[in-house]
Write a protein that holds these residues in place. Sequence first.
Motif, PDB file in Angstrom:
ATOM      1  N   LEU A   3       0.832  -1.208   0.000  1.00 56.11           N
ATOM      2  CA  LEU A   3       0.000   0.000   0.000  1.00 56.11           C
ATOM      3  C   LEU A   3       0.866   1.259   0.000  1.00 56.11           C
ATOM      4  O   LEU A   3       0.588   2.224  -0.707  1.00 56.11           O
ATOM      5  CB  LEU A   3      -0.887   0.035   1.245  1.00 56.11           C
TER       6      LEU A   3
ATOM      7  N   CYS B 218       2.430   1.788  -3.568  1.00 59.39           N
ATOM      8  CA  CYS B 218       1.670   2.027  -4.791  1.00 59.39           C
ATOM      9  C   CYS B 218       1.078   3.437  -4.876  1.00 59.39           C
ATOM     10  O   CYS B 218       0.506   3.804  -5.900  1.00 59.39           O
ATOM     11  CB  CYS B 218       0.613   0.946  -5.019  1.00 59.39           C
ATOM     12  N   ALA B 219       1.226   4.248  -3.833  1.00 61.30           N
ATOM     13  CA  ALA B 219       0.745   5.637  -3.909  1.00 61.30           C
ATOM     14  C   ALA B 219       1.808   6.507  -4.585  1.00 61.30           C
ATOM     15  O   ALA B 219       2.974   6.413  -4.242  1.00 61.30           O
ATOM     16  CB  ALA B 219       0.447   6.155  -2.506  1.00 61.30           C
ATOM     17  N   PRO B 220       1.381   7.317  -5.556  1.00 60.50           N
ATOM     18  CA  PRO B 220       2.376   8.190  -6.195  1.00 60.50           C
ATOM     19  C   PRO B 220       2.876   9.249  -5.223  1.00 60.50           C
ATOM     20  O   PRO B 220       2.095   9.810  -4.458  1.00 60.50           O
ATOM     21  CB  PRO B 220       1.605   8.827  -7.357  1.00 60.50           C
TER      22      PRO B 220
ATOM     23  N   PRO C 260       9.398  10.900  -7.716  1.00 64.46           N
ATOM     24  CA  PRO C 260       8.702  10.412  -8.910  1.00 64.46           C
ATOM     25  C   PRO C 260       9.341   9.123  -9.439  1.00 64.46           C
ATOM     26  O   PRO C 260      10.568   8.972  -9.422  1.00 64.46           O
ATOM     27  CB  PRO C 260       8.862  11.567  -9.909  1.00 64.46           C
ATOM     28  N   VAL C 261       8.488   8.185  -9.820  1.00 60.95           N
ATOM     29  CA  VAL C 261       8.951   6.926 -10.413  1.00 60.95           C
ATOM     30  C   VAL C 261       8.302   6.790 -11.784  1.00 60.95           C
ATOM     31  O   VAL C 261       7.191   7.288 -11.986  1.00 60.95           O
ATOM     32  CB  VAL C 261       8.575   5.704  -9.537  1.00 60.95           C
ATOM     33  N   PRO C 262       8.977   6.149 -12.739  1.00 59.78           N
ATOM     34  CA  PRO C 262       8.363   6.019 -14.068  1.00 59.78           C
ATOM     35  C   PRO C 262       7.110   5.155 -14.056  1.00 59.78           C
ATOM     36  O   PRO C 262       6.189   5.356 -14.840  1.00 59.78           O
ATOM     37  CB  PRO C 262       9.465   5.386 -14.926  1.00 59.78           C
ATOM     38  N   ARG C 263       7.068   4.189 -13.147  1.00 61.04           N
ATOM     39  CA  ARG C 263       5.948   3.260 -13.101  1.00 61.04           C
ATOM     40  C   ARG C 263       5.620   2.950 -11.650  1.00 61.04           C
ATOM     41  O   ARG C 263       6.516   2.733 -10.845  1.00 61.04           O
ATOM     42  CB  ARG C 263       6.376   1.970 -13.805  1.00 61.04           C
ATOM     43  N   LEU C 264       4.317   2.955 -11.328  1.00 54.13           N
ATOM     44  CA  LEU C 264       3.924   2.707  -9.940  1.00 54.13           C
ATOM     45  C   LEU C 264       3.998   1.218  -9.627  1.00 54.13           C
ATOM     46  O   LEU C 264       3.723   0.379 -10.485  1.00 54.13           O
ATOM     47  CB  LEU C 264       2.501   3.202  -9.710  1.00 54.13           C
ATOM     48  N   ALA C 265       4.381   0.919  -8.401  1.00 51.76           N
ATOM     49  CA  ALA C 265       4.348  -0.470  -7.957  1.00 51.76           C
ATOM     50  C   ALA C 265       2.887  -0.894  -7.843  1.00 51.76           C
ATOM     51  O   ALA C 265       2.034  -0.092  -7.477  1.00 51.76           O
ATOM     52  CB  ALA C 265       5.029  -0.591  -6.607  1.00 51.76           C
ATOM     53  N   THR C 266       2.579  -2.134  -8.178  1.00 47.40           N
ATOM     54  CA  THR C 266       1.213  -2.613  -7.983  1.00 47.40           C
ATOM     55  C   THR C 266       1.230  -3.679  -6.895  1.00 47.40           C
ATOM     56  O   THR C 266       2.282  -4.235  -6.576  1.00 47.40           O
ATOM     57  CB  THR C 266       0.604  -3.180  -9.272  1.00 47.40           C
ATOM     58  N   LEU C 267       0.038  -3.906  -6.357  1.00 48.63           N
ATOM     59  CA  LEU C 267      -0.074  -4.782  -5.210  1.00 48.63           C
ATOM     60  C   LEU C 267      -0.364  -6.204  -5.694  1.00 48.63           C
ATOM     61  O   LEU C 267      -1.323  -6.427  -6.415  1.00 48.63           O
ATOM     62  CB  LEU C 267      -1.221  -4.258  -4.344  1.00 48.63           C
TER      63      LEU C 267
END
Lengths: 279, 257
Positions: free
Chosen positions: A251, A254-256, A261-268
Amino acid sequence: MAMNEPILDVAGLNVRFDTPKGEFHAVKDVSFRMCREKLAIVGESGSGKTQTGRAILGLTQGRVSAERLRFHDIDLLGLDAGGWRGIRGRRISMVMQDPKYSLNPVMSIGDQLVEAGRHGRSPEKARGMALDMLAAVKIRDPLRVFRAWPHELSGGMGQRAMIAMMLMAEPELLIADEPTSALDVTVRLQVLAILDDLVKTRDMGLIFISHDLNLVRTFCDRVLIMYGGRVVEERAARDLQSATHPYTRGLLACAPEIDRPVPRLATLQRDSAWAEVTP
Amino acid sequence: MISIQDLTVRFGEVRQQVTAVDGVSLDVAAGESFGLVGESGSGKSTILRAVAGLIDNWTGAISVDGRPVTRRRDRAFYRLVQMVFQDPFGSLHPKHTIDRILSEPLIVHRIADIENRVRAALDQVQLGARFRFRYPHQLSGGQRQRVAIARALILGPRLILLDEPTSALDVSIQAEILNLLSDIRQQSGVTYLLVSHDLGVVAHMCDRFAVMRQGKVVEVATRGDLATGSLSHAYSRQLLLASRGYDRAVIDAFADE
């Protein structure tokens, strides 16, 4: 009363619903104790956080069972209707998410506040107190808001009025279910500051139910993280970054974030074991 | 891709008129992802609705892909511009199957090969063919928003208006939808005009963004400005501070509504 004496003691709380598709186990073996502090219950939709809050006040439609559900030395499980009247709204109050739906639309704000504070007080005294409470939640013109109707208030004003109403009875414990989720970010922080000051000055306990991990990390003292009806982790709010449960870590990741800044958000990646009751 | 000059939108009767958008000018290049951020009532969604033709009483000039937008939008306009709405529960017809929801734009625009296009659109939003004959109520919020995105994509637009596309979703589902939107832009080079109240979402999705307050753009900044904290307007800085979480000390300094 000592600061660290528990005011609420919950052990093995379960809430179950009977549905046409069988039993739905919404809250599974939840246990916690709280003192006069800001305790957060955090989780995504369906995690059981709202049902936990409602079960404490006996307001859930589901079947509640628990090993222990005590407020001071009162056994909440054994209360009859009369017993509940002495607790609900007087010693434990609840603030709901949306002032649009939780205020009575055909009653002026003032009348609603006075009604909440009428027991044991004269109408004049209750009126004076209502104006004081509106001032306490930082409403600049209490008399105008006292006379106003719910539809005449903005979201932030309505939520302040609702908090003022809950404080009329000077409760020892306030359960706030997403009290600021419908508000704009700056208004949200102003409302939180009011709650924060009230916890400090009135020596009140606060259960803060929220989906916003970043907010409770900075606002509360202690955090319970719920998933699938279970408390999967409990942490001091300031140590949340070092959480160990994969759900909490997921959790947080996965919050921006503005600063990182990251190029791609982590998913759960969910694990069904998180929601299983461990014996 | 889109140019907005001096856009003004007023609502209500003459006597109690509200100026929702007040002289806004913006230019967004093709392939860019541009954000509109602000609190409720700042006029950010109204701009999208004026562009999409959902509001009539605007003044100023809007042009998309070099062509001025007229009051009456033709079909070609909607092949160029599509919109995704905030609420995935309210924006899909509850009595239409996903197949019908996705086919309708193709029928309206007299595009052949519906079957394959519907399948392709579902694949593109990573839903797969098994969702095709379900109804919206059988889908989760995240899945419904994928359908809404598929519906916007099916005509192959060059500009997509995104009105708070993830604010009704849990944060883990939000991450999946934002990643999907990033992938789509990378693959197709589509332009995004994204409205959000969440500075974190805007910082993640947009190269540049406009901060709005009371119908006006107070500042246009870049993602870099946000990361280094070099915002020039006091209101933008307040918004940034507020987005960082609760800090009792800074709140008393906030300017009220």
